[in-house]
Design a protein around this motif. Structure first.
Motif, PDB file in Angstrom:
ATOM      1  N   PRO A 128      44.046  44.272  21.889  1.00  0.00           N
ATOM      2  CA  PRO A 128      42.598  44.306  22.094  1.00  0.00           C
ATOM      3  C   PRO A 128      41.808  44.166  20.801  1.00  0.00           C
ATOM      4  O   PRO A 128      42.290  44.495  19.707  1.00  0.00           O
ATOM      5  CB  PRO A 128      42.363  45.688  22.721  1.00  0.00           C
ATOM      6  CG  PRO A 128      43.483  46.519  22.190  1.00  0.00           C
ATOM      7  CD  PRO A 128      44.665  45.600  22.068  1.00  0.00           C
ATOM      8  N   GLN A 133      38.773  43.944  25.326  1.00  0.00           N
ATOM      9  CA  GLN A 133      39.591  42.882  25.899  1.00  0.00           C
ATOM     10  C   GLN A 133      40.587  42.437  24.833  1.00  0.00           C
ATOM     11  O   GLN A 133      40.393  42.677  23.641  1.00  0.00           O
ATOM     12  CB  GLN A 133      38.718  41.693  26.318  1.00  0.00           C
ATOM     13  CG  GLN A 133      37.706  42.005  27.401  1.00  0.00           C
ATOM     14  CD  GLN A 133      38.343  42.399  28.715  1.00  0.00           C
ATOM     15  OE1 GLN A 133      38.162  43.516  29.204  1.00  0.00           O
ATOM     16  NE2 GLN A 133      39.111  41.480  29.291  1.00  0.00           N
ATOM     17  N   ASN A 134      41.673  41.798  25.272  1.00  0.00           N
ATOM     18  CA  ASN A 134      42.559  41.188  24.289  1.00  0.00           C
ATOM     19  C   ASN A 134      41.769  40.191  23.461  1.00  0.00           C
ATOM     20  O   ASN A 134      40.817  39.569  23.952  1.00  0.00           O
ATOM     21  CB  ASN A 134      43.734  40.496  24.981  1.00  0.00           C
ATOM     22  CG  ASN A 134      44.666  41.499  25.647  1.00  0.00           C
ATOM     23  OD1 ASN A 134      44.821  42.633  25.191  1.00  0.00           O
ATOM     24  ND2 ASN A 134      45.292  41.079  26.731  1.00  0.00           N
ATOM     25  N   ASP A 137      41.305  36.080  25.407  1.00  0.00           N
ATOM     26  CA  ASP A 137      41.163  36.567  26.774  1.00  0.00           C
ATOM     27  C   ASP A 137      40.232  35.644  27.546  1.00  0.00           C
ATOM     28  O   ASP A 137      39.434  34.910  26.964  1.00  0.00           O
ATOM     29  CB  ASP A 137      40.605  37.999  26.757  1.00  0.00           C
ATOM     30  CG  ASP A 137      40.932  38.771  28.021  1.00  0.00           C
ATOM     31  OD1 ASP A 137      41.941  39.491  28.032  1.00  0.00           O
ATOM     32  OD2 ASP A 137      40.188  38.623  29.006  1.00  0.00           O
ATOM     33  N   HIS A 140      35.942  37.879  28.156  1.00  0.00           N
ATOM     34  CA  HIS A 140      35.183  38.580  27.133  1.00  0.00           C
ATOM     35  C   HIS A 140      33.747  38.793  27.605  1.00  0.00           C
ATOM     36  O   HIS A 140      33.093  37.846  28.073  1.00  0.00           O
ATOM     37  CB  HIS A 140      35.157  37.779  25.828  1.00  0.00           C
ATOM     38  CG  HIS A 140      36.431  37.854  25.057  1.00  0.00           C
ATOM     39  ND1 HIS A 140      36.879  39.019  24.473  1.00  0.00           N
ATOM     40  CD2 HIS A 140      37.354  36.895  24.784  1.00  0.00           C
ATOM     41  CE1 HIS A 140      38.025  38.776  23.858  1.00  0.00           C
ATOM     42  NE2 HIS A 140      38.339  37.506  24.033  1.00  0.00           N
ATOM     43  N   THR A 149      30.628  36.561  31.281  1.00  0.00           N
ATOM     44  CA  THR A 149      31.803  36.578  30.418  1.00  0.00           C
ATOM     45  C   THR A 149      32.080  35.187  29.865  1.00  0.00           C
ATOM     46  O   THR A 149      31.505  34.190  30.319  1.00  0.00           O
ATOM     47  CB  THR A 149      33.045  37.071  31.181  1.00  0.00           C
ATOM     48  OG1 THR A 149      33.309  36.171  32.268  1.00  0.00           O
ATOM     49  CG2 THR A 149      32.839  38.485  31.715  1.00  0.00           C
TER      50      THR A 149
END
Length: 296
Positions: A128, A133-134, A137, A140, A149
């Motif tokens: 993250p 979030q990663n 991703d 986001h 997003t």
């Protein structure tokens, strides 16, 4: 050689000089991807500004953006190389390949940031960043009222990942955090208990630090085969990023980062002036190629 504290100090100095020589010979490549940070604690906490206001024409009241800080922590890890130098080897003045080994340690020490940054890129789809979030991703948050997003991760292909990054901004996509610069040290006490027990003088290379992430909109990951179409799709996705009020972020990729398996395709697309049929290659030098040999 008579083993005395003075002799061991001289030996440590000679080995340390070889270590330093190695550092001068290595040329890290991936440090351009990261904002360097000097760390003073075991864990650094970063408050990233979620909103980046842009200059605009002043019409009516000024639009004052509220600044929200989101914490992101990066823990420093320990890194080391170690070897035991036989007491008898010193006595017999038979140190063989030790100087070359310590020079190699120095080269590895200088390339240590590259190792960390390559690993950060490779793990970016599983670790993250500040928005929880990663880093790479598909969801986001833009932190706008509509809850919109954006994605910086294209997973539709089957090749090893490659990355587009915008390095034109003061803030880079990654962080290179250093708590302790790589350094060399060695036991110089001839009466050290460990030497008595093992018959070896310890020598070590050590460093402390970590690599992490800043703003995900500064980088894009793709597993699609590197072609003109996949590059344009990634480039245009980055160009479409907007902030929380819909203003364009002005993201333009400057570099493509790729590993061994994608090298030929990337360099065909961006380093050849002409295509196979002889026509001009419109993507020639569109981005700078950054080959990372530690990536697959």
């Amino acid at each position: 050689m008579l083993i005395t504290a003075a002799a061991l100090q001289a030996l440590r100095t000679a080995f340390n000089n070889k270590f330093k020589d190695g550092r001068t010979k290595a040329k890290p490549k991936l440090t351009v991807l990261a904002t360097p940070v000097t760390s003073s604690t075991a864990i650094e906490t970063y408050g990233f500004l979620s909103e980046m206001p842009a200059f605009r024409k002043w019409v009516g009241d000024k639009r004052i953006k509220s600044i929200a800080e989101r914490a992101y922590q990066l823990i420093n890890d320990d890194y080391e190389a170690s070897v035991g130098i036989k007491r008898k080897s010193i006595q017999d003045d038979n140190l063989g390949l030790y100087p070359s080994m310590f020079e190699g340690w120095g080269m590895e020490a200088e390339l240590w940031p590259d190792r960390l940054l390559a690993a950060a890129l490779a793990s970016g789809n599983t670790l993250p960043c500040f928005d929880n979030q990663n880093f790479f991703d598909t969801l986001h948050p833009n932190f706008d009222e509509a809850g919109s997003t954006y994605s910086n991760n294209n997973t539709i292909g089957t090749v090893q990942p490659w990355y587009l990054v915008d390095l034109s901004k003061p803030l880079k996509p990654l962080i290179m955090q250093k708590r302790e610069e790589p350094h060399f040290w060695m036991t110089t006490n001839p009466e050290d208990t460990a030497v008595a027990e093992t018959g070896r003088f310890g020598a070590w290379g050590e460093a402390r630090g970590a690599a992490g992430y800043t703003m995900p909109f500064l980088a894009y990951r793709s597993t699609a085969a590197i072609t003109a179409a996949s590059y344009v799709a990634a480039r245009d996705a980055m160009a479409a990023y907007v902030d929380d009020v819909g203003d364009p972020r002005g993201i333009v990729p400057t570099h493509i980062v790729y590993g061994v398996s994608n090298r030929a395709a990337a360099e065909d697309l961006f380093k050849k002036m002409n295509l196979a049929g002889g026509e001009s290659n419109v993507h020639w030098n569109a981005v700078e190629c950054l080959f990372a040999e530690r990536l697959p």
